[in-house]
Design an enzyme around this catalytic site. Structure first.
Site, short mmCIF file in Angstrom:
data_model
loop_
_atom_site.label_atom_id
_atom_site.label_comp_id
_atom_site.label_asym_id
_atom_site.label_seq_id
_atom_site.Cartn_x
_atom_site.Cartn_y
_atom_site.Cartn_z
N THR A 29 -34.59 72.12 128.69
CA THR A 29 -35.64 72.90 129.36
C THR A 29 -36.96 72.17 129.18
O THR A 29 -37.36 71.85 128.05
CB THR A 29 -35.69 74.32 128.76
OG1 THR A 29 -34.51 75.00 129.18
CG2 THR A 29 -36.91 75.08 129.23
N GLN A 103 -26.98 72.90 135.25
CA GLN A 103 -26.60 73.97 134.34
C GLN A 103 -27.08 75.31 134.90
O GLN A 103 -28.27 75.50 135.19
CB GLN A 103 -27.20 73.75 132.94
CG GLN A 103 -26.52 74.67 131.93
CD GLN A 103 -27.22 74.74 130.59
OE1 GLN A 103 -28.43 74.85 130.54
NE2 GLN A 103 -26.46 74.70 129.51
N HIS A 179 -23.67 77.91 131.63
CA HIS A 179 -24.33 78.06 130.32
C HIS A 179 -23.86 79.38 129.69
O HIS A 179 -24.32 80.45 130.05
CB HIS A 179 -25.84 78.06 130.52
CG HIS A 179 -26.64 77.91 129.25
ND1 HIS A 179 -26.08 78.00 128.00
CD2 HIS A 179 -27.97 77.67 129.05
CE1 HIS A 179 -27.04 77.81 127.09
NE2 HIS A 179 -28.19 77.60 127.70
N ASN A 182 -25.98 79.76 123.31
CA ASN A 182 -27.37 79.92 122.87
C ASN A 182 -28.00 81.29 123.06
O ASN A 182 -29.22 81.40 123.20
CB ASN A 182 -28.25 78.83 123.49
CG ASN A 182 -27.86 77.45 122.98
OD1 ASN A 182 -27.10 77.34 122.03
ND2 ASN A 182 -28.37 76.40 123.62
N TYR A 184 -27.90 83.48 125.52
CA TYR A 184 -28.27 83.97 126.85
C TYR A 184 -27.20 84.96 127.34
O TYR A 184 -26.32 85.35 126.57
CB TYR A 184 -28.55 82.79 127.79
CG TYR A 184 -29.71 81.98 127.26
CD1 TYR A 184 -31.01 82.51 127.27
CD2 TYR A 184 -29.52 80.74 126.66
CE1 TYR A 184 -32.08 81.81 126.72
CE2 TYR A 184 -30.60 80.03 126.11
CZ TYR A 184 -31.87 80.58 126.14
OH TYR A 184 -32.93 79.90 125.59
N ARG A 231 -20.51 75.46 128.61
CA ARG A 231 -21.12 75.22 127.29
C ARG A 231 -21.01 76.48 126.44
O ARG A 231 -21.40 77.57 126.88
CB ARG A 231 -22.58 74.84 127.45
CG ARG A 231 -23.18 74.25 126.17
CD ARG A 231 -24.63 73.87 126.34
NE ARG A 231 -25.00 72.76 125.48
CZ ARG A 231 -26.23 72.56 125.00
NH1 ARG A 231 -27.20 73.38 125.34
NH2 ARG A 231 -26.48 71.53 124.22
N ASN A 239 -31.31 82.46 119.44
CA ASN A 239 -31.83 83.67 120.10
C ASN A 239 -31.25 84.95 119.50
O ASN A 239 -31.12 85.97 120.18
CB ASN A 239 -31.60 83.60 121.62
CG ASN A 239 -32.53 82.60 122.27
OD1 ASN A 239 -33.73 82.59 121.97
ND2 ASN A 239 -32.00 81.75 123.15
N GLY A 317 -29.62 65.33 123.38
CA GLY A 317 -30.74 66.05 123.96
C GLY A 317 -32.05 65.34 123.70
O GLY A 317 -32.50 64.52 124.48
N ARG A 318 -32.65 65.66 122.54
CA ARG A 318 -33.98 65.11 122.23
C ARG A 318 -34.08 63.60 122.39
O ARG A 318 -35.09 63.12 122.91
CB ARG A 318 -34.43 65.60 120.85
CG ARG A 318 -34.85 67.06 120.88
CD ARG A 318 -34.92 67.70 119.51
NE ARG A 318 -33.59 67.88 118.94
CZ ARG A 318 -33.34 68.54 117.82
NH1 ARG A 318 -34.33 69.07 117.13
NH2 ARG A 318 -32.11 68.67 117.38
C1 8OZ Z 1 -35.32 75.53 124.64
C2 8OZ Z 1 -36.31 76.24 125.28
C3 8OZ Z 1 -35.97 77.09 126.30
C4 8OZ Z 1 -34.66 77.23 126.67
C5 8OZ Z 1 -31.14 76.69 125.49
C6 8OZ Z 1 -31.95 76.72 127.72
O1 8OZ Z 1 -31.38 76.80 124.27
C7 8OZ Z 1 -32.25 76.66 126.45
C8 8OZ Z 1 -33.66 76.52 126.03
C9 8OZ Z 1 -34.00 75.66 125.00
O2 8OZ Z 1 -29.99 76.63 125.89
#
Ligand code: 8OZ
Length: 366
Positions: A29, A103, A179, A182, A184, A231, A239, A317-318
Protein backbone atom coordinates in the site's frame (compact mmCIF):
# COMPACT_ATOMS: atom_id res chain seq x y z
CA UNK A 1 25.94 -24.52 -5.71
CA UNK A 2 27.15 -20.97 -6.23
CA UNK A 3 24.59 -18.54 -4.99
CA UNK A 4 23.94 -16.72 -8.23
CA UNK A 5 23.01 -20.12 -9.65
CA UNK A 6 20.33 -20.40 -6.98
CA UNK A 7 16.94 -21.53 -8.27
CA UNK A 8 15.67 -18.21 -6.84
CA UNK A 9 16.79 -16.72 -10.16
CA UNK A 10 15.31 -19.40 -12.39
CA UNK A 11 11.90 -19.47 -14.08
CA UNK A 12 8.85 -20.93 -12.43
CA UNK A 13 5.35 -21.65 -13.61
CA UNK A 14 2.63 -20.77 -11.11
CA UNK A 15 -0.64 -22.00 -12.58
CA UNK A 16 -1.08 -20.08 -15.83
CA UNK A 17 1.61 -17.56 -14.84
CA UNK A 18 4.99 -18.08 -16.53
CA UNK A 19 7.47 -16.29 -14.32
CA UNK A 20 11.06 -15.47 -15.29
CA UNK A 21 12.31 -15.85 -11.71
CA UNK A 22 11.05 -16.57 -8.16
CA UNK A 23 11.54 -13.05 -6.77
CA UNK A 24 8.04 -11.61 -6.35
CA UNK A 25 7.13 -8.03 -5.53
CA UNK A 26 4.76 -8.26 -2.56
CA UNK A 27 1.63 -6.11 -2.40
CA UNK A 28 2.50 -2.70 -0.92
CA UNK A 29 0.00 0.00 0.00
CA UNK A 30 1.54 3.33 -1.07
CA UNK A 31 -1.51 5.66 -1.00
CA UNK A 32 -0.82 7.64 -4.14
CA UNK A 33 -4.01 7.01 -6.11
CA UNK A 34 -6.58 9.73 -6.66
CA UNK A 35 -8.57 9.80 -3.43
CA UNK A 36 -11.81 10.80 -5.16
CA UNK A 37 -11.84 8.43 -8.11
CA UNK A 38 -9.54 5.63 -6.92
CA UNK A 39 -7.60 5.80 -10.18
CA UNK A 40 -3.90 5.22 -10.61
CA UNK A 41 -1.75 7.65 -12.59
CA UNK A 42 1.38 7.90 -14.72
CA UNK A 43 3.37 7.77 -11.49
CA UNK A 44 2.07 4.26 -10.92
CA UNK A 45 2.93 3.32 -14.49
CA UNK A 46 6.53 4.38 -13.86
CA UNK A 47 6.73 2.78 -10.40
CA UNK A 48 5.48 -0.63 -11.51
CA UNK A 49 7.40 -0.62 -14.80
CA UNK A 50 10.63 0.11 -12.91
CA UNK A 51 9.98 -3.13 -10.98
CA UNK A 52 9.06 -5.31 -14.00
CA UNK A 53 12.15 -7.52 -13.55
CA UNK A 54 10.35 -9.17 -10.62
CA UNK A 55 9.19 -12.65 -11.57
CA UNK A 56 5.75 -11.39 -10.61
CA UNK A 57 4.41 -8.06 -9.40
CA UNK A 58 1.48 -8.16 -7.00
CA UNK A 59 -0.02 -4.70 -6.95
CA UNK A 60 -0.93 -2.75 -3.88
CA UNK A 61 -4.32 -3.78 -2.53
CA UNK A 62 -7.20 -2.38 -4.59
CA UNK A 63 -10.70 -2.10 -3.18
CA UNK A 64 -13.47 -4.06 -4.89
CA UNK A 65 -16.16 -1.49 -4.04
CA UNK A 66 -16.57 1.89 -2.32
CA UNK A 67 -17.48 0.02 0.88
CA UNK A 68 -14.20 -1.89 0.68
CA UNK A 69 -12.06 1.23 1.12
CA UNK A 70 -10.34 1.97 4.41
CA UNK A 71 -7.40 4.26 3.83
CA UNK A 72 -6.78 7.49 2.00
CA UNK A 73 -5.76 7.38 -1.67
CA UNK A 74 -5.88 3.64 -2.25
CA UNK A 75 -6.89 2.56 -5.76
CA UNK A 76 -10.05 0.75 -6.75
CA UNK A 77 -10.78 -1.87 -9.40
CA UNK A 78 -14.51 -1.56 -9.97
CA UNK A 79 -15.15 1.45 -12.30
CA UNK A 80 -14.40 1.79 -16.01
CA UNK A 81 -12.21 4.79 -15.24
CA UNK A 82 -10.14 2.71 -12.79
CA UNK A 83 -9.88 -0.10 -15.36
CA UNK A 84 -8.64 2.31 -18.05
CA UNK A 85 -6.01 3.71 -15.69
CA UNK A 86 -4.77 0.26 -14.61
CA UNK A 87 -4.61 -0.74 -18.29
CA UNK A 88 -1.73 1.69 -18.75
CA UNK A 89 0.11 -0.03 -15.92
CA UNK A 90 -0.40 -3.56 -17.24
CA UNK A 91 0.51 -2.59 -20.82
CA UNK A 92 3.75 -0.94 -19.67
CA UNK A 93 4.73 -3.82 -17.37
CA UNK A 94 4.06 -6.35 -20.12
CA UNK A 95 6.00 -4.24 -22.61
CA UNK A 96 8.92 -4.39 -20.15
CA UNK A 97 8.65 -8.20 -19.99
CA UNK A 98 6.98 -8.45 -16.59
CA UNK A 99 3.94 -10.21 -15.15
CA UNK A 100 1.45 -8.50 -12.89
CA UNK A 101 -1.58 -9.50 -10.84
CA UNK A 102 -3.78 -7.19 -8.81
CA UNK A 103 -4.58 -7.75 -5.16
CA UNK A 104 -8.32 -7.53 -4.44
CA UNK A 105 -9.39 -6.34 -0.99
CA UNK A 106 -12.32 -5.34 1.08
CA UNK A 107 -11.08 -3.84 4.35
CA UNK A 108 -14.19 -4.68 6.40
CA UNK A 109 -13.89 -2.97 9.77
CA UNK A 110 -10.48 -1.41 9.01
CA UNK A 111 -12.14 1.73 7.74
CA UNK A 112 -13.66 4.98 8.85
CA UNK A 113 -17.05 6.54 8.24
CA UNK A 114 -15.19 9.21 6.22
CA UNK A 115 -14.52 6.66 3.47
CA UNK A 116 -17.87 4.89 3.53
CA UNK A 117 -20.80 5.58 1.20
CA UNK A 118 -23.15 8.06 2.96
CA UNK A 119 -20.74 8.06 5.92
CA UNK A 120 -22.20 4.78 7.09
CA UNK A 121 -20.38 2.59 9.56
CA UNK A 122 -17.88 0.16 8.01
CA UNK A 123 -19.06 -3.44 7.82
CA UNK A 124 -17.67 -6.56 9.50
CA UNK A 125 -18.79 -10.02 10.58
CA UNK A 126 -19.42 -8.65 14.08
CA UNK A 127 -19.75 -5.15 15.55
CA UNK A 128 -16.36 -5.14 17.25
CA UNK A 129 -14.01 -2.19 16.80
CA UNK A 130 -10.48 -2.98 15.68
CA UNK A 131 -8.82 -0.38 17.90
CA UNK A 132 -6.24 0.40 15.23
CA UNK A 133 -5.51 3.57 13.28
CA UNK A 134 -6.17 4.39 9.68
CA UNK A 135 -5.10 7.48 7.82
CA UNK A 136 -7.64 10.13 6.85
CA UNK A 137 -7.33 13.44 5.03
CA UNK A 138 -6.90 14.97 8.49
CA UNK A 139 -4.20 12.50 9.59
CA UNK A 140 -4.21 9.36 11.70
CA UNK A 141 -7.49 8.40 13.34
CA UNK A 142 -8.98 5.31 14.97
CA UNK A 143 -10.99 3.12 12.64
CA UNK A 144 -14.76 3.39 13.24
CA UNK A 145 -16.65 0.72 15.14
CA UNK A 146 -18.32 -1.38 12.42
CA UNK A 147 -21.80 -2.78 12.15
CA UNK A 148 -22.36 -6.50 11.66
CA UNK A 149 -23.33 -7.47 8.12
CA UNK A 150 -26.78 -8.97 7.66
CA UNK A 151 -26.51 -12.46 6.18
CA UNK A 152 -28.49 -11.31 3.16
CA UNK A 153 -25.92 -8.61 2.34
CA UNK A 154 -23.13 -11.13 1.89
CA UNK A 155 -24.12 -12.34 -1.56
CA UNK A 156 -23.77 -8.76 -2.81
CA UNK A 157 -20.20 -8.55 -1.52
CA UNK A 158 -19.39 -11.86 -3.21
CA UNK A 159 -20.69 -10.32 -6.44
CA UNK A 160 -18.44 -7.31 -5.84
CA UNK A 161 -15.44 -9.67 -5.79
CA UNK A 162 -16.60 -11.17 -9.09
CA UNK A 163 -17.10 -7.74 -10.62
CA UNK A 164 -13.63 -6.65 -9.52
CA UNK A 165 -12.16 -9.87 -10.93
CA UNK A 166 -13.80 -9.17 -14.27
CA UNK A 167 -12.55 -5.57 -14.15
CA UNK A 168 -9.03 -6.84 -13.43
CA UNK A 169 -9.03 -9.11 -16.47
CA UNK A 170 -10.41 -6.29 -18.60
CA UNK A 171 -7.56 -4.10 -17.33
CA UNK A 172 -5.07 -6.63 -18.70
CA UNK A 173 -3.81 -8.19 -15.47
CA UNK A 174 -2.33 -11.69 -15.70
CA UNK A 175 -4.48 -12.67 -12.77
CA UNK A 176 -5.72 -11.62 -9.36
CA UNK A 177 -4.68 -12.21 -5.79
CA UNK A 178 -7.45 -12.52 -3.24
CA UNK A 179 -6.42 -10.69 -0.07
CA UNK A 180 -7.62 -12.98 2.71
CA UNK A 181 -4.93 -11.90 5.18
CA UNK A 182 -3.95 -9.23 7.68
CA UNK A 183 -7.24 -8.70 9.44
CA UNK A 184 -9.28 -7.39 6.52
CA UNK A 185 -12.81 -8.55 5.74
CA UNK A 186 -12.19 -12.18 4.76
CA UNK A 187 -9.73 -12.71 7.62
CA UNK A 188 -12.27 -11.09 9.97
CA UNK A 189 -14.72 -13.83 9.01
CA UNK A 190 -12.12 -16.59 9.38
CA UNK A 191 -10.75 -15.71 12.81
CA UNK A 192 -12.62 -16.34 16.03
CA UNK A 193 -11.49 -13.10 17.69
CA UNK A 194 -13.37 -11.04 15.09
CA UNK A 195 -16.21 -13.38 14.07
CA UNK A 196 -18.79 -13.81 16.85
CA UNK A 197 -21.73 -14.51 14.55
CA UNK A 198 -24.43 -16.97 15.49
CA UNK A 199 -25.65 -17.62 11.94
CA UNK A 200 -24.28 -19.81 9.15
CA UNK A 201 -21.28 -17.44 8.71
CA UNK A 202 -20.01 -17.81 12.27
CA UNK A 203 -19.21 -20.31 14.98
CA UNK A 204 -17.94 -23.57 13.48
CA UNK A 205 -14.91 -23.65 11.21
CA UNK A 206 -17.15 -24.58 8.31
CA UNK A 207 -19.31 -21.54 8.99
CA UNK A 208 -16.40 -19.13 9.39
CA UNK A 209 -14.91 -20.31 6.10
CA UNK A 210 -18.23 -20.04 4.25
CA UNK A 211 -17.68 -16.45 3.10
CA UNK A 212 -14.18 -17.24 1.75
CA UNK A 213 -15.37 -20.26 -0.20
CA UNK A 214 -18.43 -18.49 -1.57
CA UNK A 215 -16.01 -15.90 -2.94
CA UNK A 216 -13.63 -18.57 -4.29
CA UNK A 217 -16.47 -20.46 -5.98
CA UNK A 218 -17.77 -17.27 -7.56
CA UNK A 219 -14.37 -15.94 -8.65
CA UNK A 220 -13.37 -19.24 -10.24
CA UNK A 221 -16.58 -19.01 -12.26
CA UNK A 222 -15.38 -15.67 -13.64
CA UNK A 223 -11.72 -16.43 -14.35
CA UNK A 224 -9.73 -19.66 -14.54
CA UNK A 225 -8.49 -20.73 -11.12
CA UNK A 226 -4.92 -20.96 -12.41
CA UNK A 227 -4.94 -17.15 -12.65
CA UNK A 228 -6.03 -16.68 -9.06
CA UNK A 229 -3.71 -16.57 -6.06
CA UNK A 230 -4.70 -16.17 -2.43
CA UNK A 231 -2.91 -14.55 0.51
CA UNK A 232 -3.39 -15.88 4.04
CA UNK A 233 -1.88 -14.88 7.40
CA UNK A 234 -2.94 -17.64 9.82
CA UNK A 235 -0.44 -16.76 12.56
CA UNK A 236 -0.73 -12.99 12.37
CA UNK A 237 -2.72 -10.73 14.64
CA UNK A 238 -2.44 -7.85 12.15
CA UNK A 239 -5.23 -5.34 12.67
CA UNK A 240 -6.15 -7.19 15.86
CA UNK A 241 -7.72 -10.12 14.07
CA UNK A 242 -6.80 -13.03 16.32
CA UNK A 243 -7.40 -16.76 16.05
CA UNK A 244 -7.24 -19.02 19.11
CA UNK A 245 -6.41 -22.16 17.08
CA UNK A 246 -4.65 -21.22 13.83
CA UNK A 247 -3.74 -24.79 12.86
CA UNK A 248 -7.26 -26.06 13.57
CA UNK A 249 -8.72 -23.25 11.50
CA UNK A 250 -6.30 -23.09 8.60
CA UNK A 251 -5.68 -26.81 8.05
CA UNK A 252 -9.13 -27.31 6.50
CA UNK A 253 -8.82 -23.97 4.69
CA UNK A 254 -5.62 -25.06 2.94
CA UNK A 255 -6.97 -28.54 2.24
CA UNK A 256 -10.08 -27.16 0.63
CA UNK A 257 -8.18 -24.51 -1.33
CA UNK A 258 -6.17 -27.35 -2.88
CA UNK A 259 -9.24 -28.43 -4.82
CA UNK A 260 -9.38 -25.30 -6.95
CA UNK A 261 -6.03 -25.58 -8.76
CA UNK A 262 -5.02 -22.01 -7.93
CA UNK A 263 -1.98 -20.20 -9.31
CA UNK A 264 -0.43 -20.02 -5.85
CA UNK A 265 -0.86 -19.78 -2.10
CA UNK A 266 0.84 -16.67 -0.69
CA UNK A 267 1.58 -17.15 2.99
CA UNK A 268 2.49 -14.42 5.44
CA UNK A 269 4.80 -16.59 7.54
CA UNK A 270 4.18 -15.40 11.10
CA UNK A 271 3.22 -11.98 12.38
CA UNK A 272 2.84 -9.56 9.47
CA UNK A 273 5.99 -7.46 9.28
CA UNK A 274 7.27 -9.17 12.44
CA UNK A 275 8.29 -12.44 13.98
CA UNK A 276 8.32 -15.56 11.79
CA UNK A 277 6.29 -17.60 14.29
CA UNK A 278 3.75 -20.38 13.93
CA UNK A 279 3.87 -23.67 12.05
CA UNK A 280 3.45 -22.25 8.56
CA UNK A 281 5.70 -25.02 7.25
CA UNK A 282 3.14 -27.60 8.39
CA UNK A 283 0.45 -25.79 6.39
CA UNK A 284 2.83 -25.60 3.45
CA UNK A 285 3.22 -29.38 3.61
CA UNK A 286 -0.54 -29.74 3.15
CA UNK A 287 -0.58 -27.47 0.10
CA UNK A 288 -0.26 -29.20 -3.25
CA UNK A 289 0.12 -26.17 -5.53
CA UNK A 290 2.73 -23.43 -6.03
CA UNK A 291 3.71 -21.87 -2.71
CA UNK A 292 4.90 -18.30 -2.11
CA UNK A 293 6.49 -17.37 1.21
CA UNK A 294 6.54 -13.84 2.58
CA UNK A 295 7.67 -12.03 5.71
CA UNK A 296 11.05 -10.65 6.59
CA UNK A 297 12.93 -12.56 3.91
CA UNK A 298 16.46 -11.55 3.12
CA UNK A 299 18.69 -12.92 0.40
CA UNK A 300 20.08 -15.85 2.35
CA UNK A 301 16.73 -16.98 3.75
CA UNK A 302 15.20 -16.77 0.27
CA UNK A 303 18.03 -18.73 -1.31
CA UNK A 304 18.00 -21.43 1.34
CA UNK A 305 14.23 -21.87 1.44
CA UNK A 306 13.96 -22.07 -2.34
CA UNK A 307 16.90 -24.48 -2.48
CA UNK A 308 15.41 -26.94 0.01
CA UNK A 309 11.94 -26.76 -1.49
CA UNK A 310 10.34 -25.00 1.49
CA UNK A 311 9.03 -22.37 -0.92
CA UNK A 312 8.67 -22.02 -4.68
CA UNK A 313 8.47 -18.22 -4.71
CA UNK A 314 9.49 -15.47 -2.29
CA UNK A 315 7.57 -12.22 -2.01
CA UNK A 316 9.69 -9.26 -0.91
CA UNK A 317 7.89 -6.13 0.27
CA UNK A 318 9.98 -3.35 1.79
CA UNK A 319 13.13 -4.23 -0.21
CA UNK A 320 11.19 -3.61 -3.42
CA UNK A 321 10.24 -0.11 -2.31
CA UNK A 322 13.85 1.04 -2.36
CA UNK A 323 15.32 -1.33 -4.96
CA UNK A 324 13.47 -1.35 -8.26
CA UNK A 325 15.97 -3.87 -9.66
CA UNK A 326 15.82 -6.16 -6.61
CA UNK A 327 16.26 -9.48 -8.51
CA UNK A 328 19.50 -8.24 -10.09
CA UNK A 329 20.77 -6.87 -6.78
CA UNK A 330 20.06 -10.19 -5.08
CA UNK A 331 21.73 -12.08 -7.89
CA UNK A 332 24.88 -9.97 -7.56
CA UNK A 333 24.64 -9.85 -3.76
CA UNK A 334 24.80 -6.07 -4.11
CA UNK A 335 24.02 -3.57 -1.40
CA UNK A 336 20.34 -2.78 -0.94
CA UNK A 337 18.98 0.73 -0.54
CA UNK A 338 16.88 1.33 2.57
CA UNK A 339 13.31 2.58 2.19
CA UNK A 340 12.54 5.96 3.71
CA UNK A 341 9.61 5.48 6.13
CA UNK A 342 8.47 9.09 5.62
CA UNK A 343 7.59 8.50 1.97
CA UNK A 344 6.07 5.03 2.19
CA UNK A 345 2.49 6.30 2.25
CA UNK A 346 1.27 9.26 0.25
CA UNK A 347 3.19 11.96 -1.55
CA UNK A 348 4.35 11.94 -5.13
CA UNK A 349 7.61 11.08 -6.90
CA UNK A 350 9.86 11.32 -3.85
CA UNK A 351 10.49 7.94 -2.28
CA UNK A 352 8.32 6.35 -4.96
CA UNK A 353 9.94 6.42 -8.39
CA UNK A 354 13.33 7.93 -7.57
CA UNK A 355 15.15 4.96 -6.02
CA UNK A 356 18.05 4.11 -8.35
CA UNK A 357 18.96 0.88 -10.05
CA UNK A 358 22.47 -0.51 -9.61
CA UNK A 359 23.29 0.63 -13.09
CA UNK A 360 22.19 4.16 -12.30
CA UNK A 361 24.22 4.15 -9.07
CA UNK A 362 27.32 2.94 -10.88
CA UNK A 363 26.94 5.52 -13.66
CA UNK A 364 26.57 8.20 -11.00
CA UNK A 365 29.69 6.99 -9.16
CA UNK A 366 31.95 6.76 -12.21
C1 8OZ B 1 0.01 -1.22 5.27
C2 8OZ B 1 -0.79 -0.09 5.26
C3 8OZ B 1 -2.07 -0.19 4.77
C4 8OZ B 1 -2.54 -1.39 4.31
C5 8OZ B 1 -1.96 -5.09 4.45
C6 8OZ B 1 -2.98 -3.83 2.71
O1 8OZ B 1 -1.43 -5.11 5.57
C7 8OZ B 1 -2.27 -3.80 3.80
C8 8OZ B 1 -1.74 -2.52 4.32
C9 8OZ B 1 -0.46 -2.43 4.81
O2 8OZ B 1 -2.26 -6.13 3.89
Amino acid sequence: MSQDASPLFTPFRAGALDLSNRVVMAPLTRSRADDETGTVSDLHVTYYTQRASAGLIITEAAQISPQGKGYISTPGIYTSEQVAAWRKVTDAVHEAGGKIVIQLWHVGRISHTEFQPDRQKPVAPSAIGADVDTYLSSGYSKTSVPRALDADEIAGIVLDYVHATNCAMEAGFDGVELHAANGYLIDQFLKDGTNKRGDRYGGSIENRTRFLFEIMDAMTGAVDADRIGIRLSPFSAANNATESDPMGMFTPVVERLNRYGLAYLHMVEGQTGGERKGDYDALRQLWTGPYMGNNAYDRSLAISRVADGSVDLVAFGRPFIANPDLPERLRQDATLNKPDPDTMYGGEEGGYIDYPTLEEERAEAS
